[in-house]
Design an enzyme around this catalytic site. Structure first.
Site, short mmCIF file in Angstrom:
data_model
loop_
_atom_site.label_atom_id
_atom_site.label_comp_id
_atom_site.label_asym_id
_atom_site.label_seq_id
_atom_site.Cartn_x
_atom_site.Cartn_y
_atom_site.Cartn_z
N PHE A 1 14.35 3.55 10.45
CA PHE A 1 13.04 3.28 10.03
C PHE A 1 12.31 4.57 9.70
CE2 PHE A 1 8.87 1.81 9.84
CZ PHE A 1 9.02 0.33 9.33
N VAL A 2 11.75 4.65 8.37
CA VAL A 2 10.98 5.94 8.05
C VAL A 2 9.45 5.67 7.86
CG1 VAL A 2 13.06 6.94 6.98
CG2 VAL A 2 11.38 5.47 5.62
N LYS B 1 0.93 -1.12 0.05
CA LYS B 1 -0.03 0.07 0.00
C LYS B 1 0.93 1.27 -0.11
CE LYS B 1 -2.45 -2.08 3.52
NZ LYS B 1 -3.18 -1.92 4.74
N GLY B 2 2.07 1.02 0.31
CA GLY B 2 2.88 2.22 0.61
C GLY B 2 3.17 3.26 -0.53
N ASP C 1 14.04 -0.98 0.29
CA ASP C 1 14.76 -1.21 1.68
C ASP C 1 15.67 -2.12 1.35
OD1 ASP C 1 15.40 -0.75 4.17
OD2 ASP C 1 13.34 -0.69 4.93
N ARG D 1 0.80 6.86 7.66
CA ARG D 1 0.80 6.88 6.04
C ARG D 1 0.55 8.33 5.92
NH1 ARG D 1 1.60 1.49 4.20
NH2 ARG D 1 0.48 0.07 5.21
#
Ligand code: PRP
Length: 168
Positions: free
Chosen positions: A144-145, A39-40, A99, A157
């Protein structure tokens, strides 16, 4: 949780415009299909396609690997495949963050089964030391972003900026 801003909405917009210009120039003669990895990628794809100056089709693939944690599980599940026929077409896979690069690699391999003319990756963020996507917005160091579509346990989000998130 503590959030530290990494890229502002303005910096992101500038980079998205640059990527859109580059893609528009490269595919001026044969508009591509943009395939967003759910979904990102939804926020990035929405801005990218509106900044492009050529027409493009859109489809989505759903890939999951992180669940609720901060580390890749190492196995990527494709839980929704594309619906568009890609044979003979150019495909640009749109990813919020590459990533480890595993998710996008699995998606590209799946898309190739449909015999597209070409498949490249456009990632807004890519982790330093991983295989370079064809188009990359920002290279980022460890951390972590979240924000601009990227979640931690389905939260954050909707942040307009991209931030580093850490436990307090
Ligand atoms: C995140 C992110 C990328 C992927 C990158 O997705 O949106 O798709 O991980 O990680 P990798 O390069 O190490 O494979 P996630 O599995 O968290 O699902 P989501 O997009 O629904 O948040």
């Amino acid at each position: 949780m503590r959030l530290t801003p990494l890229f502002s909405a303005q910096e992101i917009a500038t980079e998205v415009a640059r990527l859109a210009d580059e893609i528009s120039a490269d595919y001026a003669d044969d508009p591509p299909i943009l395939i967003g990895i759910l979904k990102g990628s939804v926020v990035f794809l929405a801005d990218l396609i509106r900044a492009m100056t050529i027409p493009a089709e859109v489809d989505f693939m759903r890939a999951r690997s992180y669940g609720k944690g901060m580390h890749s599980s190492g196995s990527v599940q494709i839980t929704k495949d594309i619906e568009t026929v890609v044979e003979g077409r150019h495909v640009v896979v749109v990813e919020d963050i590459s990533d480890t690069g595993l998710t996008v690699e699995v998606c590209v391999e799946r898309i190739k089964i449909g015999r597209p003319n070409s498949v490249v990756v456009c990632a807004l963020l890519a982790r330093e030391g991983t295989p370079p996507p064809r188009y990359t917005g920002f290279w980022i160091a460890p951390g972590f972003v979240v924000g601009y579509g990227i979640d931690y346990a389905e939260q954050y989000r909707g942040l307009p900026d991209i931030c580093v998130i850490e436990q307090d």
